[in-house]
Enzyme design. Structure first.
Site, PDB file in Angstrom:
ATOM      1  N   HIS A 143       0.349  -1.099  -0.193  1.00  0.00           N
ATOM      2  CA  HIS A 143       0.068  -0.039  -0.155  1.00  0.00           C
ATOM      3  C   HIS A 143       1.129   1.495  -0.016  1.00  0.00           C
ATOM      4  CE1 HIS A 143       0.764  -0.330   4.075  1.00  0.00           C
ATOM      5  NE2 HIS A 143       0.302   0.583   4.712  1.00  0.00           N
TER       6      HIS A 143
ATOM      7  N   GLU B  69       7.758   1.495   5.097  1.00  0.00           N
ATOM      8  CA  GLU B  69       7.300  -0.050   5.634  1.00  0.00           C
ATOM      9  C   GLU B  69       7.715  -1.412   5.067  1.00  0.00           C
ATOM     10  OE1 GLU B  69       3.128  -1.400   8.265  1.00  0.00           O
ATOM     11  OE2 GLU B  69       3.226  -0.049   6.508  1.00  0.00           O
TER      12      GLU B  69
ATOM     13  N   HIS C  64       4.235   7.155   3.994  1.00  0.00           N
ATOM     14  CA  HIS C  64       4.847   6.218   3.677  1.00  0.00           C
ATOM     15  C   HIS C  64       4.758   5.202   2.326  1.00  0.00           C
ATOM     16  CE1 HIS C  64       2.196   4.114   6.465  1.00  0.00           C
ATOM     17  NE2 HIS C  64       2.670   3.311   5.766  1.00  0.00           N
TER      18      HIS C  64
END
Length: 134
Positions: free
Chosen positions: A7, A130, A79
């Site tokens: 994502h 991440e 992010h």
């Protein structure tokens, strides 16, 4: 080491308003909000055919994204999340390579119920990364 883009996360000052834009104006399917107290955020996921967009707002005064929104009051890309097959092996390799892992280096459970790590943006072209166990 990295796999699919899981994502793109966008920090927003008002999750309900952002959700409405994606759902009502773009016709996207958006999940119900969920609180992630371990990460200090409330999130929804916008489902796309090939990935997701995570919309996140602060959950309380100590949220780590409060500083981001102070600098970017309208919100913005916060992010990128990539999948990894083995988060412990990824952590060990990155640490050995001198990459700074935020939060003490231990994985936490993320919004998808899987272990995640965050990598210092100064080590990745000013982008917070991440990693999520696939």
């Amino acid at each position: 080491m990295i796999g699919n883009l899981n994502h793109v996360a966008i920090a927003v000052p008002d999750l309900a308003a952002a959700t409405a834009k994606y759902r009502d104006q773009l016709g996207a399917t958006v999940s119900e909000p969920q609180d992630e107290p371990d990460h200090g955020v409330r999130v929804v996921f916008v489902q796309l055919p090939n990935t997701k967009i995570e919309l996140l707002e602060p959950l309380g005064d100590n949220s780590p994204i409060n500083g981001f929104l102070a600098k970017n009051p309208d919100g913005g890309i916060h992010h990128l999340c990539f999948e990894v097959d083995d988060i412990d092996a990824a952590s060990a390799k990155l640490s050995a390579d001198g990459v700074r892992i935020l939060g003490g280096g231990e994985p936490k459970i993320g919004a998808h119920g899987k272990p995640v790590l965050f990598l210092h943006p100064k080590d990745f072209c000013a982008t917070l990364i991440e990693l999520e166990q696939a």
